[in-house]
Design a protein around this motif. Structure first.
Motif, PDB file in Angstrom:
ATOM      1  N   VAL A  11      -9.846  15.433  -1.660  1.00  0.00           N
ATOM      2  CA  VAL A  11      -8.405  15.631  -1.546  1.00  0.00           C
ATOM      3  C   VAL A  11      -7.822  15.108  -0.247  1.00  0.00           C
ATOM      4  O   VAL A  11      -6.611  15.043  -0.085  1.00  0.00           O
ATOM      5  CB  VAL A  11      -8.012  17.119  -1.703  1.00  0.00           C
ATOM      6  CG1 VAL A  11      -8.390  17.632  -3.068  1.00  0.00           C
ATOM      7  CG2 VAL A  11      -8.618  17.974  -0.597  1.00  0.00           C
ATOM      8  N   GLY A  12      -8.645  14.756   0.721  1.00  0.00           N
ATOM      9  CA  GLY A  12      -8.107  14.260   1.986  1.00  0.00           C
ATOM     10  C   GLY A  12      -9.205  13.809   2.916  1.00  0.00           C
ATOM     11  O   GLY A  12     -10.302  13.475   2.483  1.00  0.00           O
ATOM     12  N   THR A  13      -8.926  13.814   4.198  1.00  0.00           N
ATOM     13  CA  THR A  13      -9.905  13.430   5.200  1.00  0.00           C
ATOM     14  C   THR A  13     -10.483  14.675   5.857  1.00  0.00           C
ATOM     15  O   THR A  13      -9.893  15.757   5.803  1.00  0.00           O
ATOM     16  CB  THR A  13      -9.257  12.541   6.267  1.00  0.00           C
ATOM     17  OG1 THR A  13      -8.165  13.251   6.874  1.00  0.00           O
ATOM     18  CG2 THR A  13      -8.736  11.243   5.655  1.00  0.00           C
TER      19      THR A  13
ATOM     20  N   LEU B 130      -1.120  21.010  -3.508  1.00  0.00           N
ATOM     21  CA  LEU B 130      -1.152  20.051  -2.412  1.00  0.00           C
ATOM     22  C   LEU B 130       0.036  19.103  -2.447  1.00  0.00           C
ATOM     23  O   LEU B 130       0.498  18.635  -1.411  1.00  0.00           O
ATOM     24  CB  LEU B 130      -2.462  19.251  -2.461  1.00  0.00           C
ATOM     25  CG  LEU B 130      -3.744  20.079  -2.304  1.00  0.00           C
ATOM     26  CD1 LEU B 130      -4.968  19.193  -2.431  1.00  0.00           C
ATOM     27  CD2 LEU B 130      -3.753  20.815  -0.967  1.00  0.00           C
TER      28      LEU B 130
ATOM     29  N   ARG C  62      -4.874  17.294   4.034  1.00  0.00           N
ATOM     30  CA  ARG C  62      -3.999  16.378   3.306  1.00  0.00           C
ATOM     31  C   ARG C  62      -2.580  16.920   3.340  1.00  0.00           C
ATOM     32  O   ARG C  62      -2.358  18.092   3.016  1.00  0.00           O
ATOM     33  CB  ARG C  62      -4.475  16.232   1.862  1.00  0.00           C
ATOM     34  CG  ARG C  62      -3.531  15.412   0.980  1.00  0.00           C
ATOM     35  CD  ARG C  62      -4.078  15.290  -0.415  1.00  0.00           C
ATOM     36  NE  ARG C  62      -3.027  15.013  -1.374  1.00  0.00           N
ATOM     37  CZ  ARG C  62      -3.187  15.071  -2.705  1.00  0.00           C
ATOM     38  NH1 ARG C  62      -4.370  15.372  -3.203  1.00  0.00           N
ATOM     39  NH2 ARG C  62      -2.183  14.825  -3.510  1.00  0.00           N
ATOM     40  N   ASN C  63      -1.636  16.066   3.736  1.00  0.00           N
ATOM     41  CA  ASN C  63      -0.212  16.434   3.754  1.00  0.00           C
ATOM     42  C   ASN C  63       0.051  17.750   4.486  1.00  0.00           C
ATOM     43  O   ASN C  63       0.861  18.565   4.061  1.00  0.00           O
ATOM     44  CB  ASN C  63       0.332  16.552   2.322  1.00  0.00           C
ATOM     45  CG  ASN C  63       0.305  15.230   1.587  1.00  0.00           C
ATOM     46  OD1 ASN C  63       0.300  14.163   2.211  1.00  0.00           O
ATOM     47  ND2 ASN C  63       0.274  15.291   0.271  1.00  0.00           N
TER      48      ASN C  63
ATOM     49  N   THR D 143     -11.166  19.831   4.574  1.00  0.00           N
ATOM     50  CA  THR D 143     -10.433  18.571   4.627  1.00  0.00           C
ATOM     51  C   THR D 143      -8.962  18.846   4.901  1.00  0.00           C
ATOM     52  O   THR D 143      -8.515  20.001   4.861  1.00  0.00           O
ATOM     53  CB  THR D 143     -10.564  17.793   3.301  1.00  0.00           C
ATOM     54  OG1 THR D 143     -10.054  18.608   2.223  1.00  0.00           O
ATOM     55  CG2 THR D 143     -12.010  17.435   3.009  1.00  0.00           C
TER      56      THR D 143
END
Length: 315
Positions: A62-64, A283, A75-76, A73
């Motif tokens: 879902v992200g970094t 998210l 995200r946004n 992680t």
């Protein structure tokens, strides 16, 4: 090897668990490598083991990686923190074998997210049967006290200890096929009644002024002592859920499943969760509400549910 296995089982049973009972049996079976045990076949049918790697992969995708975290992680502005599998206080041989969550690592990641200027909201992704109750009180207090809003998302199972922790979030969202509940505490023990397969019998002498150090579960007094212990922990469990969901303890005791798992739609109806949704929708919508605003909204929703229940009961 037999004595080592017996010692390991004794260590597992030396503490209360907030977990679905069949999972406790499975942990014991795995601990002694009894991989053909019937309980493991039972759990294989509930799909939890198959979901675990998929859930972890979903979190990773879902992200970094959140800087400083052990498995989360970002995200946004959302820090995504996984709570997957059986929950243990710290990393151990058993949770390494069974694929679980270290409560210590989980709370470390929550603290990292709380301190990060890049994080606006914490999203806990849950699919867990519960775990060991050690340190859970402090963890619940910490989750309730975070200044950033927390959304708990139950992807499959939010049982017992997992629900205890998830209920402390600002918002609790369920997948439409998820279930939550199993509110309660379990303790198990064994007592040797005869010689083992090697012709050996174990004896234990407890000091005179500590009769309840190792209660005799074959006696009424021994069972009462253990019952009092698990009931005391359950009282903390109920109080924390009530505080997290902003309802009364009586409401939790009577309407939140009474130890059973509750499917998503019913859980939302009785106030165990806020709504049904997906991780992607959470998210995508952004952090949105503050913890304080979410708390007020939940309190109003809880009051509305309480009124509906009273009306249905003719009170």
């Amino acid at each position: 090897m037999r004595n080592e296995a017996a010692a390991l089982i004794a260590a597992i049973r030396a503490q209360p668990w907030a977990i679905m009972p069949e999972y406790l049996e499975a942990i014991e079976a795995i601990a002694v490598r009894a991989l053909a045990a019937d309980v493991l076949q039972l759990l294989a049918r509930d799909g939890h083991a198959e979901r675990m790697p998929a859930n972890l992969e979903a979190v990773a995708a879902v992200g970094t990686r959140l800087d400083g975290s052990r498995g989360s992680t970002i995200r946004n502005g959302n820090a995504v923190v996984p709570m997957i599998g059986t929950i243990f206080p710290r990393a151990s041989m058993i949770n390494a074998s069974t694929g679980g969550t270290s409560l210590d690592a989980l709370m470390h990641d929550v603290r990292v997210a709380e301190a990060s200027a890049d994080v606006e909201r914490i999203v806990m992704v849950i699919d867990s049967p519960g775990g060991v109750v050690s340190d859970v009180g402090a963890a619940a207090d910490m989750l309730r006290a975070t200044t950033k809003p927390i959304t708990a998302y139950v992807a499959g199972m939010g049982a017992s200890l997992a629900y205890w922790l998830g209920s402390q979030a600002s918002e609790l969202v369920l997948d439409r096929a998820a279930s939550v509940g199993s509110i309660g505490v379990v303790a198990t023990t064994t007592r040797q009644e005869g010689a083992d397969a090697n012709g050996r019998r174990s004896y234990e002498i407890v000091s005179s002024n500590a009769p309840f150090k190792r209660p005799d579960m074959s006696s009424e007094d021994g069972r009462a002592a253990v019952q009092a212990e698990v009931d005391a922990i359950e009282s903390v469990f109920l109080a924390d859920v009530a505080a997290g969901r902003r309802v009364t303890v009586d409401r939790v005791r009577e309407s939140f499943g009474r130890g059973a798992m509750v499917p998503a739609a019913r859980a939302v109806e009785v106030g165990m969760a806020d709504r049904i949704g997906t991780l992607e929708s959470i998210l995508s919508q952004g952090p949105g509400r503050t913890r304080a605003n979410t708390g007020r909204s939940r309190a109003l929703a809880a009051a509305e549910v309480e009124l509906r229940l009273r009306a249905a009961q003719g009170v």
